[in-house]
Design an enzyme around this catalytic site. Structure first.
Site, PDB file in Angstrom:
ATOM      1  N   GLU A  66       0.810  -1.219   0.000  1.00  0.00           N
ATOM      2  CA  GLU A  66       0.000   0.000   0.000  1.00  0.00           C
ATOM      3  C   GLU A  66       0.841   1.266   0.000  1.00  0.00           C
ATOM      4  O   GLU A  66       0.498   2.251  -0.669  1.00  0.00           O
ATOM      5  CB  GLU A  66      -0.955  -0.009   1.197  1.00  0.00           C
ATOM      6  CG  GLU A  66      -2.130  -0.964   1.058  1.00  0.00           C
ATOM      7  CD  GLU A  66      -1.800  -2.402   1.390  1.00  0.00           C
ATOM      8  OE1 GLU A  66      -2.673  -3.266   1.217  1.00  0.00           O
ATOM      9  OE2 GLU A  66      -0.649  -2.659   1.817  1.00  0.00           O
ATOM     10  N   HIS A  98      -9.286  -5.920  11.381  1.00  0.00           N
ATOM     11  CA  HIS A  98      -9.993  -5.740  10.116  1.00  0.00           C
ATOM     12  C   HIS A  98     -11.359  -5.105  10.320  1.00  0.00           C
ATOM     13  O   HIS A  98     -12.207  -5.171   9.427  1.00  0.00           O
ATOM     14  CB  HIS A  98     -10.168  -7.088   9.404  1.00  0.00           C
ATOM     15  CG  HIS A  98      -8.903  -7.664   8.864  1.00  0.00           C
ATOM     16  ND1 HIS A  98      -8.868  -8.867   8.200  1.00  0.00           N
ATOM     17  CD2 HIS A  98      -7.633  -7.211   8.882  1.00  0.00           C
ATOM     18  CE1 HIS A  98      -7.624  -9.137   7.837  1.00  0.00           C
ATOM     19  NE2 HIS A  98      -6.860  -8.135   8.240  1.00  0.00           N
TER      20      HIS A  98
END
Length: 325
Positions: free
Chosen positions: A60, A129
């Site tokens: 990322e 998450h």
């Protein structure tokens, strides 16, 4: 009006804008060959090719940096994070480069870029998450933060975000991609920073955004049966915040409940509470109530997760509290 899924509305928004402007491209993990982790870019590789729909490695920080650099050189990237939990790996590029480059360059560089992907919880995915980062990004000058709650808003807001010359954080939900809603055939956009009154009412204002607003609407429907009229406001954009819509409603109902799917400390609801007590204090007939997740990491256990997340019953209790019932 057609009825389409949330994921299809996102795909249509990106595709329509890419047809109009060749400087727009999509980059992220599994966005091309796999048609997107949530199938939100289905068919886009076939239409636009691998130079404009780009599969990135699990890096990322790398592909966020590439996108920021290309935006400085005249492109308009759309960066997809598989979830915003993973954006933390690339947050340096978002906070220290995308958000600040225009100011630090004296206006020489605009950064027309959209960072998009799902936020908040999506069931039993564990603490790492299941985090909502709207308030994190909204805290940063230079970023705009959009959190749509339905397919119609998703398409109109995403098209506006792609056309915007500033960096936009566009936050979706894994649990909304299959949601269906009416979306027009024709061209339309929704301006950033304009809230939507989902339900008019006179007794209490409920402010929310994103997928959790479904609980607010569910609660409002139940309260209507008891003769309690709730005005439900969908912020749609949390930065810039539609202060006028909130204040106008509170001055009418004299009571405010705020619902969000995030931790309580330093939340969007904290900011709204400050706004209202500063600019509409004399209109309040009860202390403001806010409803958030519990102030802990998200649990994995389904029983604990149900307790951790806000729900319609929490909203009903808060509404009755501000009404002294």
């Amino acid at each position: 009006m057609r009825t389409i899924q949330f994921r299809e509305a996102v795909c249509e928004a990106m595709s329509e804008e890419m047809r109009h402007d060749e400087t727009i491209y999509l980059i992220g993990e599994e966005v091309a060959e796999y048609n997107g982790a949530y199938k939100a870019s289905k068919g886009m590789l076939d239409e636009f090719g691998p130079k404009r729909v780009i599969d990135a490695p699990i890096a990322e920080l790398g592909f966020a940096g590439i996108a920021v650099g290309s935006a400085m050189n005249g492109n308009r990237p759309i960066v997809e994070f598989m979830t915003f939990n993973f954006s933390l790996v690339g947050i340096d590029q978002i906070i220290n480069n995308a958000a600040k480059m225009r100011q630090m360059s004296g206006g020489q560089f605009n950064i027309p870029i959209v960072f998009r992907g799902p936020t908040a919880s999506a069931g039993q995915l564990g603490a790492t998450h299941s985090q909502a980062f709207e308030n994190w990004y909204a805290n940063v000058p230079g970023l705009k933060v959009v959190v749509p709650s339905n397919p119609y808003d998703a398409k109109g807001l995403l098209k506006a975000a792609i056309r915007d010359n500033d960096p936009v954080i566009f936050m979706e939900s894994e649990q909304m991609y299959g949601d269906k809603g009416e979306v027009p055939d024709g061209e339309y956009t929704i301006p950033l920073g304009v809230a939507d009154i989902k339900k008019a009412g006179k007794d209490v204002t409920i402010v929310s955004f994103g997928k959790i607003i479904k609980e607010a609407l569910k609660a409002a429907e139940e309260l209507e049966k008891e003769g309690i009229s709730c005005e439900v406001i969908d912020l749609r954009t949390v930065r810039p915040l539609d202060q006028e819509a909130i204040l106008t409603s509170v001055k009418k109902t004299n009571r405010l409940v705020i619902l969000e799917e995030a931790w309580p400390f330093g939340s969007i609801s904290s900011e709204i509470t400050y706004l209202v007590q500063e600019q509409a204090f004399d209109h309040l007939d009860a202390p403001i109530q806010r409803i958030t997740t519990a102030d802990t990491p998200a649990p994995y256990s389904p029983v604990l997760l149900e307790q951790w997340l806000p729900n319609a019953n929490d909203v009903i209790k808060a509404v009755k509290k501000v009404l002294y019932r």
